[in-house]
Design an enzyme around this catalytic site. Structure first.
Site, PDB file in Angstrom:
ATOM      1  N   HIS A   1     -11.867 -13.858  54.671  1.00 49.25           N
ATOM      2  CA  HIS A   1     -11.413 -15.226  54.762  1.00 49.25           C
ATOM      3  C   HIS A   1     -12.972 -15.940  54.691  1.00 49.25           C
ATOM      4  O   HIS A   1     -13.652 -15.890  55.471  1.00 49.25           O
ATOM      5  CB  HIS A   1     -10.917 -15.462  56.089  1.00 49.25           C
TER       6      HIS A   1
ATOM      7  N   HIS B   1     -15.554 -14.030  57.301  1.00 46.07           N
ATOM      8  CA  HIS B   1     -15.389 -12.902  58.164  1.00 46.07           C
ATOM      9  C   HIS B   1     -14.133 -12.067  57.555  1.00 46.07           C
ATOM     10  O   HIS B   1     -13.399 -12.690  56.387  1.00 46.07           O
ATOM     11  CB  HIS B   1     -14.773 -13.511  59.593  1.00 46.07           C
TER      12      HIS B   1
ATOM     13  N   ASP C   1     -10.324 -10.910  58.553  1.00 46.28           N
ATOM     14  CA  ASP C   1      -9.231 -11.029  59.611  1.00 46.28           C
ATOM     15  C   ASP C   1      -8.346  -9.761  59.587  1.00 46.28           C
ATOM     16  O   ASP C   1      -7.787  -9.152  58.702  1.00 46.28           O
ATOM     17  CB  ASP C   1      -8.246 -12.193  59.332  1.00 46.28           C
TER      18      ASP C   1
ATOM     19  N   LYS D   1      30.932 -33.790  27.417  1.00 48.66           N
ATOM     20  CA  LYS D   1      31.189 -35.077  27.245  1.00 48.66           C
ATOM     21  C   LYS D   1      30.622 -35.466  28.810  1.00 48.66           C
ATOM     22  O   LYS D   1      31.455 -35.346  29.613  1.00 48.66           O
ATOM     23  CB  LYS D   1      32.300 -35.439  26.892  1.00 48.66           C
TER      24      LYS D   1
ATOM     25  N   ASP E   1      30.434 -38.553  31.390  1.00 50.52           N
ATOM     26  CA  ASP E   1      31.195 -39.880  31.576  1.00 50.52           C
ATOM     27  C   ASP E   1      30.129 -40.875  32.235  1.00 50.52           C
ATOM     28  O   ASP E   1      30.132 -40.833  33.505  1.00 50.52           O
ATOM     29  CB  ASP E   1      32.367 -39.786  32.446  1.00 50.52           C
TER      30      ASP E   1
END
Ligand code: MN
Length: 316
Positions: free
Chosen positions: A37, A43, A45, A239, A241
């Site tokens: 990280h 560091h 983790d 189709k 509508d």
């Protein structure tokens, strides 16, 4: 029962970071993982699956294979199990902002009862990861009165995996994606929805796209009566509508017309905005505006109702 992930959640703004929000799981597994990280300080983790969460330590210099090294491991808040997969970038200004690489993962065994050992401050671990292997001990140091955090030490046991030259720095790539830290950081810059949103905003405000000229209206092709079916291969079209709509689009501009050429852009505003986000060159699109009723079928009555009541978000 107290919520072991409360601290984890209160430290993070999940509208900003892509880290998992997570939950606690009931099953007792024995996974461990290490995430490299690069936050305000680089560091590693170190996380152990325990009681449905990931008990966590920030190992300042990273683990070592040399039993003479006592590596400071600061206990941090429990993380959700879902975090075990996390690799990416936490936005700057957010808690832990920086790049996270999945550096090692595997299974562990612990001598005695894990929960009790954690409380007592001594965990004798056997790791079987892709990189870390063999015995390691995590031991809590006595807390000075002024200290808020829990300082532990991570120490390699003497076994066949122990080495004098503890060069963990040789592993520069993720075990998940094989990417380096900078590759992860660069990827994340293009990946997150937030930067996509920013890019889209920049695009919409781009003067070239704003001033692109719209194509002129052109009436749509209409079906005509015929006596016979034409020969050839057939493709069928549902189709719908709804209302036929012709949309003139160019860059971030769009206007919507009825089939006879009436400008209905205001009535179809959300569609015009969505079409502007497509960022097309000058084009004329022919389509049908519908509102989906029950079971996803187009519903003409619902469309008329939606337009009448201004519920334009329902338009498709
Ligand atoms: Mn960290």
């Amino acid at each position: 029962m107290t919520d072991r992930l409360e601290t984890y959640r209160t430290k993070r703004d999940f509208s900003q970071t892509s880290e998992p929000q997570g939950g606690r799981r009931k099953h007792k597994g024995s996974m461990f993982l290490v995430q490299k990280h690069d936050a305000s300080h680089l560091h590693y983790d170190f996380r152990l699956e325990m009681d449905g969460v990931l008990a966590s330590w920030a190992v300042v210099k990273g683990p070592s294979f040399d039993p003479k090294d006592k590596r400071l491991a600061v206990r941090t808040e429990d993380h959700p199990l879902g975090y075990a997969d996390f690799e990416g970038t936490i936005p700057k200004g957010q808690y832990g902002g920086g790049t996270v690489m999945l550096w090692d993962e595997g299974v562990y065994a612990v001598e005695g009862d894990a929960e009790r050992s954690l409380k007592e401050g001594k965990l004798k671990l056997l790791l079987n990861g892709q990189r870390l292997k063999g015995g390691f001990t995590l031991v809590r140091m006595r807390k000075k009165k002024s200290e808020k955090r829990e300082n532990w030490l991570l120490i390699k046991e003497r076994d066949r995996y122990a080495k004098d030259a503890p060069a963990i720095g040789k592993w520069k790539r993720s075990i998940k994606t094989n990417k380096t830290m900078s590759e992860i950081a660069n990827d994340a810059a293009g990946d997150t929805w937030k930067s996509n949103r920013a890019a889209r905003k920049r695009k919409l405000n781009d003067p070239v796209r704003k001033n692109m000229r719209l194509p002129r209206f052109h009436g749509p092709q209409l079906a005509t009566l015929a006596d016979d079916l034409p020969r050839g291969d057939w493709v069928f079209e549902t189709k719908f509508d709804g209302y036929r709509m012709l949309a003139a689009v160019a860059g971030s501009n769009a206007r919507c017309y009825t089939r006879s050429g009436k400008d209905w852009t205001d009535r179809f505003r959300p569609l015009a905005e969505a079409l502007g986000e497509l960022d097309l060159g000058p084009s004329l699109l022919d389509g049908e505006v519908v509102v989906a009723g029950k079971e996803g079928r187009s519903d003409f009555g619902a469309l008329q109702q939606a337009l009448k009541e201004g519920r334009k978000k329902q338009l498709r």
